[in-house]
Design a protein around this motif. Sequence first.
Motif, mmCIF file in Angstrom:
data_model
loop_
_atom_site.group_PDB
_atom_site.id
_atom_site.type_symbol
_atom_site.label_atom_id
_atom_site.label_comp_id
_atom_site.label_asym_id
_atom_site.label_seq_id
_atom_site.Cartn_x
_atom_site.Cartn_y
_atom_site.Cartn_z
ATOM 1 N N ALA A 169 -4.605 27.061 -47.040
ATOM 2 C CA ALA A 169 -4.072 25.897 -46.329
ATOM 3 C C ALA A 169 -4.810 25.699 -45.012
ATOM 4 C CB ALA A 169 -2.570 26.085 -46.081
ATOM 5 N N ALA A 170 -5.074 26.776 -44.295
ATOM 6 C CA ALA A 170 -5.807 26.668 -43.030
ATOM 7 C C ALA A 170 -7.218 26.150 -43.266
ATOM 8 C CB ALA A 170 -5.848 28.030 -42.338
ATOM 9 N N SER A 171 -7.866 26.642 -44.314
ATOM 10 C CA SER A 171 -9.221 26.193 -44.637
ATOM 11 C C SER A 171 -9.219 24.715 -44.997
ATOM 12 C CB SER A 171 -9.776 27.034 -45.790
ATOM 13 O OG SER A 171 -11.120 26.703 -46.058
ATOM 14 N N TYR A 172 -8.194 24.291 -45.737
ATOM 15 C CA TYR A 172 -8.109 22.873 -46.102
ATOM 16 C C TYR A 172 -7.886 21.992 -44.869
ATOM 17 C CZ TYR A 172 -6.547 18.389 -47.641
ATOM 18 O OH TYR A 172 -6.432 17.043 -47.781
ATOM 19 N N HIS A 173 -6.995 22.398 -43.993
ATOM 20 C CA HIS A 173 -6.730 21.590 -42.801
ATOM 21 C C HIS A 173 -7.996 21.447 -41.956
ATOM 22 C CE1 HIS A 173 -2.566 21.113 -43.662
ATOM 23 N NE2 HIS A 173 -2.241 22.386 -43.479
ATOM 24 N N ARG A 174 -8.792 22.505 -41.868
ATOM 25 C CA ARG A 174 -10.070 22.411 -41.112
ATOM 26 C C ARG A 174 -11.015 21.428 -41.799
ATOM 27 N NH1 ARG A 174 -9.088 28.055 -40.414
ATOM 28 N NH2 ARG A 174 -10.322 28.559 -42.272
ATOM 29 N N PHE A 175 -11.080 21.502 -43.119
ATOM 30 C CA PHE A 175 -11.912 20.561 -43.871
ATOM 31 C C PHE A 175 -11.443 19.123 -43.646
ATOM 32 C CE2 PHE A 175 -11.611 18.023 -47.804
ATOM 33 C CZ PHE A 175 -12.955 17.702 -47.986
#
Length: 580
Positions: free
Chosen positions: A527-533
Amino acid sequence: MTPEQISNAIVDALRALVERRELTLPDGVPAAVTVERPRQQGHGDYATNVALQLGKKAGANPRELAAKIAAELEGADGIAGVEVAGPGFLNITVDAGALGRIAADIVAAVAAYGTSDALNGERINVEFISANPTGPLHLGHTRWAAVGDALARVLEAAGAEVSREFYINDRGSQMDKFGDSILARATGTEPPEDGYLGEYVHDLAQQVLEANPGILELPEAEQRERFREEGYRIQLANQQAELAEFHTVFDTWFSERDLHGGFEARARGALAPQPPKDDGLAPQPPNDVVETLEKLRGEGHLYDADGALWMRTTDFGDDKDRVLIRSNGELTYFASDTAYYLDKRTRGFDRCIYLLGADHHGYVGRLRAMAACAGDDPDANIEVLIGQLVTILENGEQLKLSKRAGTIVSLRELMDLIGVDALRYTLARYPADSPLTLDAAEMTRQASDNPVFYVQYAHARVSSILRNAADLGLVTGASAPSSTSGFGGSTTESSLVTQLAEFPRVVQAAATLREPHRVARYLEETAASYHRFYDSCRVLPMGDEEATDLHRARLTLVDATRIVLANGLTLLGVSAPERM
């Protein structure tokens, strides 16, 4: 490229170096090498320390060996670049086309993504709640319901055939006290000493009376039996319904009574050091306690001493031998445990996993020794996991009393207070052997520092983008145009793809290590990686802008993220909302 594909490429490179005699490996080329995501951005998509691991064995300088491996990998399909770092680390960058293929493969696999055949062929029985049918399920049962069911789900995802089992403790004096307590409430009297309290007993009394008109006109002994059995039936149905609402459904509800077919009538004649048993006795159900103990006596694992029947568990590492039948002829719990284990093995399970509470540490050695006495391999056929206690706080105070349930906090009250998703996720995201103190307000708060909200919100955010894309006529999956190339070169794109590619390995590790909490922690990282993307990469065209391969590639990546989040939440028994 996936981590496994990178590992295979490195193995191929090592094999080529050995075949050209540029490298000597006394133990041969490894079948696989460890490939991990680097901790720092800018160090490629994947990293490996294989040169450091093999350098000494090969009599080679690790950095020089790393350079040779890097040269071999430079021409490999899907690899954009390889960098030698430090004393011999390899940082590997995957090309955009290979990254796009990972996302497209995830979208094509849908619900199957994350599954493997690592445990294919194994039949596993997971017993993760053992409870009396005399009252509501409590907080300890709730933790095991969440953790045990999540464990069963990851085992299935890894290819095992899994059966979830609930052991009903429906024998003994507690059942009589339970029935007498319901009868007392039905007649307006006080329950017996050490009887059952709480409003639920009043409710059971009313339900028994409504379902059995005239029950109070029966003889006293018959009344007691009827109230006990009717109360048992109703309370067990309540437990089953509550667990189903908690997304935990058992394949088998095993009654302790089924282990004791006529034991009390036969035990002394069949097993105690008295005259041979009467062959005229009626046959008993297969695999009952008597049959089990007769089998073990014939194999020399039982002996008589002080008027009691014992099992020689010290022969297999237990700290003392265990009593099976007391001198007064009563059966011990250990005798039931023995019969129950052999019943599971007779049903064809290769491995029996027990999830037990914090006060059951002493059971580990004795259960393993019991399995050894039965002729099994304790390392292969039996596994005991011990869980720790959970404390729930509300307004800074520990929840420990319940008006409805008496002296416990029930599963029903926890579901009403916290909610199924928040409760399941929070209990499953910690190692089972860790004591927990959880705050009800924190578990239900809709904020980014609440893990379950953070992960579910990421899924809802992804779903919103896909709905907007559909409104623009953009789709993913089998009907979509090719979208496996054209990433924009953002590090957040490659970071998200490589994070998604880790999901199968995470699920497999969760299964083999019996640690379903790994899935929850992985989902939070995803989820954190997606939000950064999302914050750095525009997915959809704006205004009258034409959709490009970049838009389609990123949309495929968004859909792949949705699939991974949904699959992971499903493994934890938690919903994946499309709107929040």
